[in-house]
Design a protein around this motif. Structure first.
Motif, PDB file in Angstrom:
ATOM      1  N   PRO A  83       0.834  -1.202   0.000  1.00 59.93           N
ATOM      2  CA  PRO A  83       0.000   0.000   0.000  1.00 59.93           C
ATOM      3  C   PRO A  83       0.870   1.255   0.000  1.00 59.93           C
ATOM      4  CG  PRO A  83      -0.792  -1.591   1.624  1.00 59.93           C
ATOM      5  CD  PRO A  83       0.540  -2.095   1.149  1.00 59.93           C
ATOM      6  N   ALA A  84       0.396   2.294  -0.660  1.00 56.50           N
ATOM      7  CA  ALA A  84       1.164   3.533  -0.770  1.00 56.50           C
ATOM      8  C   ALA A  84       1.134   4.316   0.530  1.00 56.50           C
ATOM      9  CB  ALA A  84       0.616   4.387  -1.900  1.00 56.50           C
ATOM     10  N   LEU A  85       2.289   4.845   0.903  1.00 54.96           N
ATOM     11  CA  LEU A  85       2.395   5.695   2.087  1.00 54.96           C
ATOM     12  C   LEU A  85       1.949   7.112   1.720  1.00 54.96           C
ATOM     13  CD1 LEU A  85       3.410   6.028   5.052  1.00 54.96           C
ATOM     14  CD2 LEU A  85       5.623   6.683   4.062  1.00 54.96           C
ATOM     15  N   VAL A  86       1.004   7.643   2.487  1.00 57.87           N
ATOM     16  CA  VAL A  86       0.520   9.001   2.271  1.00 57.87           C
ATOM     17  C   VAL A  86       1.390  10.000   3.014  1.00 57.87           C
ATOM     18  CG1 VAL A  86      -1.435  10.565   2.632  1.00 57.87           C
ATOM     19  CG2 VAL A  86      -1.835   8.185   1.909  1.00 57.87           C
ATOM     20  N   ALA A  87       1.730   9.678   4.267  1.00 58.07           N
ATOM     21  CA  ALA A  87       2.510  10.623   5.069  1.00 58.07           C
ATOM     22  C   ALA A  87       3.070   9.918   6.295  1.00 58.07           C
ATOM     23  CB  ALA A  87       1.651  11.808   5.500  1.00 58.07           C
ATOM     24  N   ARG A  88       4.164  10.469   6.802  1.00 58.91           N
ATOM     25  CA  ARG A  88       4.685  10.113   8.114  1.00 58.91           C
ATOM     26  C   ARG A  88       4.478  11.317   9.019  1.00 58.91           C
ATOM     27  NH1 ARG A  88      11.016   8.919   9.742  1.00 58.91           N
ATOM     28  NH2 ARG A  88      10.624   8.243  11.911  1.00 58.91           N
ATOM     29  N   VAL A  89       3.875  11.087  10.170  1.00 64.41           N
ATOM     30  CA  VAL A  89       3.547  12.165  11.097  1.00 64.41           C
ATOM     31  C   VAL A  89       4.268  11.914  12.412  1.00 64.41           C
ATOM     32  CG1 VAL A  89       1.703  13.226  12.447  1.00 64.41           C
ATOM     33  CG2 VAL A  89       1.294  12.624  10.054  1.00 64.41           C
ATOM     34  N   GLU A  90       5.032  12.902  12.846  1.00 63.54           N
ATOM     35  CA  GLU A  90       5.685  12.846  14.151  1.00 63.54           C
ATOM     36  C   GLU A  90       5.146  14.004  14.975  1.00 63.54           C
ATOM     37  OE1 GLU A  90      10.065  11.390  13.780  1.00 63.54           O
ATOM     38  OE2 GLU A  90       9.645  12.523  11.936  1.00 63.54           O
ATOM     39  N   ALA A  91       4.361  13.657  15.992  1.00 65.78           N
ATOM     40  CA  ALA A  91       3.702  14.697  16.780  1.00 65.78           C
ATOM     41  C   ALA A  91       3.345  14.144  18.148  1.00 65.78           C
ATOM     42  CB  ALA A  91       2.438  15.186  16.073  1.00 65.78           C
ATOM     43  N   GLY A  92       3.445  14.991  19.163  1.00 66.24           N
ATOM     44  CA  GLY A  92       2.974  14.625  20.490  1.00 66.24           C
ATOM     45  C   GLY A  92       3.577  13.365  21.061  1.00 66.24           C
ATOM     46  N   GLY A  93       4.837  13.089  20.699  1.00 70.10           N
ATOM     47  CA  GLY A  93       5.479  11.883  21.206  1.00 70.10           C
ATOM     48  C   GLY A  93       5.141  10.619  20.448  1.00 70.10           C
ATOM     49  N   TRP A  94       4.517  10.758  19.285  1.00 68.47           N
ATOM     50  CA  TRP A  94       4.152   9.609  18.454  1.00 68.47           C
ATOM     51  C   TRP A  94       4.841   9.676  17.102  1.00 68.47           C
ATOM     52  CZ3 TRP A  94       1.246   5.354  19.600  1.00 68.47           C
ATOM     53  CH2 TRP A  94       0.563   5.380  20.832  1.00 68.47           C
ATOM     54  N   ASP A  95       5.127   8.493  16.547  1.00 65.49           N
ATOM     55  CA  ASP A  95       5.664   8.348  15.194  1.00 65.49           C
ATOM     56  C   ASP A  95       4.665   7.495  14.433  1.00 65.49           C
ATOM     57  OD1 ASP A  95       7.106   7.823  12.870  1.00 65.49           O
ATOM     58  OD2 ASP A  95       9.017   7.697  13.925  1.00 65.49           O
ATOM     59  N   LEU A  96       3.980   8.102  13.476  1.00 61.06           N
ATOM     60  CA  LEU A  96       2.837   7.465  12.825  1.00 61.06           C
ATOM     61  C   LEU A  96       2.997   7.452  11.311  1.00 61.06           C
ATOM     62  CD1 LEU A  96       0.208   9.386  14.945  1.00 61.06           C
ATOM     63  CD2 LEU A  96       0.762   6.968  15.215  1.00 61.06           C
ATOM     64  N   LEU A  97       2.518   6.396  10.696  1.00 62.08           N
ATOM     65  CA  LEU A  97       2.501   6.267   9.239  1.00 62.08           C
ATOM     66  C   LEU A  97       1.054   6.206   8.773  1.00 62.08           C
ATOM     67  CD1 LEU A  97       5.283   3.549   8.786  1.00 62.08           C
ATOM     68  CD2 LEU A  97       5.527   6.037   8.707  1.00 62.08           C
ATOM     69  N   ILE A  98       0.761   6.943   7.723  1.00 58.96           N
ATOM     70  CA  ILE A  98      -0.578   6.963   7.142  1.00 58.96           C
ATOM     71  C   ILE A  98      -0.502   6.355   5.752  1.00 58.96           C
ATOM     72  CG2 ILE A  98      -2.548   8.394   6.475  1.00 58.96           C
ATOM     73  CD1 ILE A  98      -1.480  10.550   8.383  1.00 58.96           C
ATOM     74  N   PHE A  99      -1.221   5.264   5.556  1.00 58.13           N
ATOM     75  CA  PHE A  99      -1.234   4.574   4.273  1.00 58.13           C
ATOM     76  C   PHE A  99      -2.616   4.677   3.624  1.00 58.13           C
ATOM     77  CE2 PHE A  99       2.055   2.360   6.664  1.00 58.13           C
ATOM     78  CZ  PHE A  99       3.058   2.195   5.728  1.00 58.13           C
ATOM     79  N   GLU A 100      -2.648   4.525   2.315  1.00 62.78           N
ATOM     80  CA  GLU A 100      -3.918   4.308   1.643  1.00 62.78           C
ATOM     81  C   GLU A 100      -4.497   2.984   2.133  1.00 62.78           C
ATOM     82  OE1 GLU A 100      -3.139   4.305  -2.513  1.00 62.78           O
ATOM     83  OE2 GLU A 100      -2.860   6.480  -2.637  1.00 62.78           O
ATOM     84  N   ALA A 101      -5.770   2.968   2.473  1.00 62.74           N
ATOM     85  CA  ALA A 101      -6.401   1.735   2.949  1.00 62.74           C
ATOM     86  C   ALA A 101      -6.618   0.775   1.785  1.00 62.74           C
ATOM     87  CB  ALA A 101      -7.720   2.042   3.632  1.00 62.74           C
ATOM     88  N   VAL A 102      -6.510  -0.498   2.073  1.00 60.83           N
ATOM     89  CA  VAL A 102      -6.714  -1.556   1.079  1.00 60.83           C
ATOM     90  C   VAL A 102      -7.868  -2.435   1.538  1.00 60.83           C
ATOM     91  CG1 VAL A 102      -5.716  -3.597  -0.007  1.00 60.83           C
ATOM     92  CG2 VAL A 102      -4.296  -1.571   0.399  1.00 60.83           C
ATOM     93  N   ASP A 103      -8.808  -2.687   0.653  1.00 61.25           N
ATOM     94  CA  ASP A 103      -9.893  -3.614   0.949  1.00 61.25           C
ATOM     95  C   ASP A 103      -9.460  -5.010   0.518  1.00 61.25           C
ATOM     96  OD1 ASP A 103     -11.751  -1.787   2.015  1.00 61.25           O
ATOM     97  OD2 ASP A 103     -12.272  -1.106  -0.002  1.00 61.25           O
ATOM     98  N   GLY A 104      -9.337  -5.873   1.465  1.00 58.70           N
ATOM     99  CA  GLY A 104      -8.909  -7.245   1.166  1.00 58.70           C
ATOM    100  C   GLY A 104      -8.952  -8.079   2.424  1.00 58.70           C
ATOM    101  N   HIS A 105      -8.387  -9.276   2.322  1.00 60.12           N
ATOM    102  CA  HIS A 105      -8.348 -10.169   3.479  1.00 60.12           C
ATOM    103  C   HIS A 105      -6.932 -10.676   3.673  1.00 60.12           C
ATOM    104  CE1 HIS A 105      -9.010 -12.975   0.040  1.00 60.12           C
ATOM    105  NE2 HIS A 105      -8.200 -13.764   0.733  1.00 60.12           N
ATOM    106  N   HIS A 106      -6.633 -11.091   4.888  1.00 63.78           N
ATOM    107  CA  HIS A 106      -5.334 -11.681   5.159  1.00 63.78           C
ATOM    108  C   HIS A 106      -5.210 -12.993   4.396  1.00 63.78           C
ATOM    109  CE1 HIS A 106      -4.555  -8.670   8.137  1.00 63.78           C
ATOM    110  NE2 HIS A 106      -5.583  -9.028   8.872  1.00 63.78           N
ATOM    111  N   ALA A 107      -4.038 -13.218   3.841  1.00 67.79           N
ATOM    112  CA  ALA A 107      -3.823 -14.402   3.014  1.00 67.79           C
ATOM    113  C   ALA A 107      -4.101 -15.677   3.805  1.00 67.79           C
ATOM    114  CB  ALA A 107      -2.402 -14.426   2.485  1.00 67.79           C
ATOM    115  N   ASP A 108      -4.745 -16.621   3.149  1.00 73.83           N
ATOM    116  CA  ASP A 108      -5.002 -17.952   3.709  1.00 73.83           C
ATOM    117  C   ASP A 108      -3.873 -18.865   3.242  1.00 73.83           C
ATOM    118  OD1 ASP A 108      -5.876 -20.453   4.460  1.00 73.83           O
ATOM    119  OD2 ASP A 108      -7.835 -20.297   3.487  1.00 73.83           O
ATOM    120  N   TYR A 109      -3.050 -19.330   4.166  1.00 73.07           N
ATOM    121  CA  TYR A 109      -1.896 -20.157   3.834  1.00 73.07           C
ATOM    122  C   TYR A 109      -2.198 -21.653   3.892  1.00 73.07           C
ATOM    123  CZ  TYR A 109       1.470 -16.232   4.202  1.00 73.07           C
ATOM    124  OH  TYR A 109       2.197 -15.080   4.006  1.00 73.07           O
ATOM    125  N   ARG A 110      -3.408 -22.046   4.214  1.00 75.25           N
ATOM    126  CA  ARG A 110      -3.704 -23.465   4.377  1.00 75.25           C
ATOM    127  C   ARG A 110      -3.605 -24.215   3.049  1.00 75.25           C
ATOM    128  NH1 ARG A 110      -9.417 -22.876   7.255  1.00 75.25           N
ATOM    129  NH2 ARG A 110      -9.509 -21.280   5.611  1.00 75.25           N
TER     130      ARG A 110
END
Length: 269
Positions: A83-110
């Protein structure tokens, strides 16, 4: 890598931190904490008028806060498989990454899962990417404490970009493609290693080690893996998971310990 953290709801972030996030996303209309994975102290799907985003991060003084920087630096080089990174935000003692959301499911490895060929495809695509010119950990350094002989480390050296954490929650299947998330442990090393890490996870999800290796064999880099290198890698992973599990592993970790041991025993038979 799986680390236990208390998952913090979005509403518990201070107003200045939420304002810094929403300066990039637009005002939040709805937020929902992610239920899977515990690597991030905050992991939220945020809906605004501008779109949907995935916000993840840690406090800036967290001992693994450096993985935020690593993931931000890697993202431009894994376009199309993450997923594409929109921004990295460092504020108020936090280090945060903002990504474009993806509609999907976690891979089934069975065994028999229709997701498996899609994971093979994303492993192949990753294998064709050049290693970015950024600071990365080296595979031989990460594994050196777990090998039988110092010279075994040479099997893990290389110039390939590796993800290294093929937990199925790090692979999102969206339509006909798979995307890989959580690049904080990106590493430089031998190109076959990611397929090897996937073997371990397939084994944990019910494959026999021989079947898991057959799936790995569909990744071109695996064909060039030296047998003695794979043997050393299986041993190293078994030791690493034994260390992680300790004397009384939780059920999730115990499954990984068992899978790593079974793969090691298969390689040594």
């Amino acid at each position: 890598m799986n680390v236990s953290n208390r998952r913090i709801p979005y509403a518990e972030l201070s107003p200045d931190v939420r304002a810094a996030i929403e300066a990039r996303t637009g005002p939040a209309l709805k937020t929902e904490s992610a239920s899977e994975g515990l690597n991030s102290e905050i992991a939220v799907r945020l809906v605004s008028q501008a779109g949907e985003y995935y916000v993840k991060g840690r406090r800036s003084d967290h001992r693994w806060a450096w993985t935020q920087r690593r993931e931000a630096e890697v993202n431009p080089y894994v376009h199309g498989i993450a997923p594409a990174l929109v921004a990295r935000v460092e504020a108020g003692g936090w280090d945060l990454l903002i990504f474009e959301a993806v509609d999907g499911h976690h891979a089934d490895y069975r065994p028999g899962s229709p997701d498996l060929p899609k994971v093979v495809d994303v492993l192949r695509r990753l294998g064709r990417l050049p290693c970015p010119p950024i600071e990365l950990r080296h595979a031989e350094q990460r594994l050196e404490r777990y090998v039988d002989r110092p010279e075994d480390r040479a099997h893990f050296t290389g110039d390939a970009l590796l993800h290294t954490d093929w937990n199925n929650t790090n692979v999102l299947v969206a339509g006909d493609r798979a995307l890989v998330v959580d690049w904080g442990w990106a590493t430089k090393g031998a190109p076959w290693l990611d397929a090897g890490y996937w073997v371990l996870w397939l084994t944990a999800f019910g494959h026999e080690p021989a079947s898991a290796e057959q799936w790995a064999a569909q990744v071109p880099a695996w064909a060039k893996a030296p047998a003695e290198g794979v043997d050393a890698f299986a041993v190293a992973n078994a030791r690493m998971w034994d260390e992680i599990g300790g004397l009384n592993p939780d059920p999730w970790t115990a499954r990984m310990v068992d899978a790593a041991r079974r793969w090691r025993d298969y390689r040594q038979a």
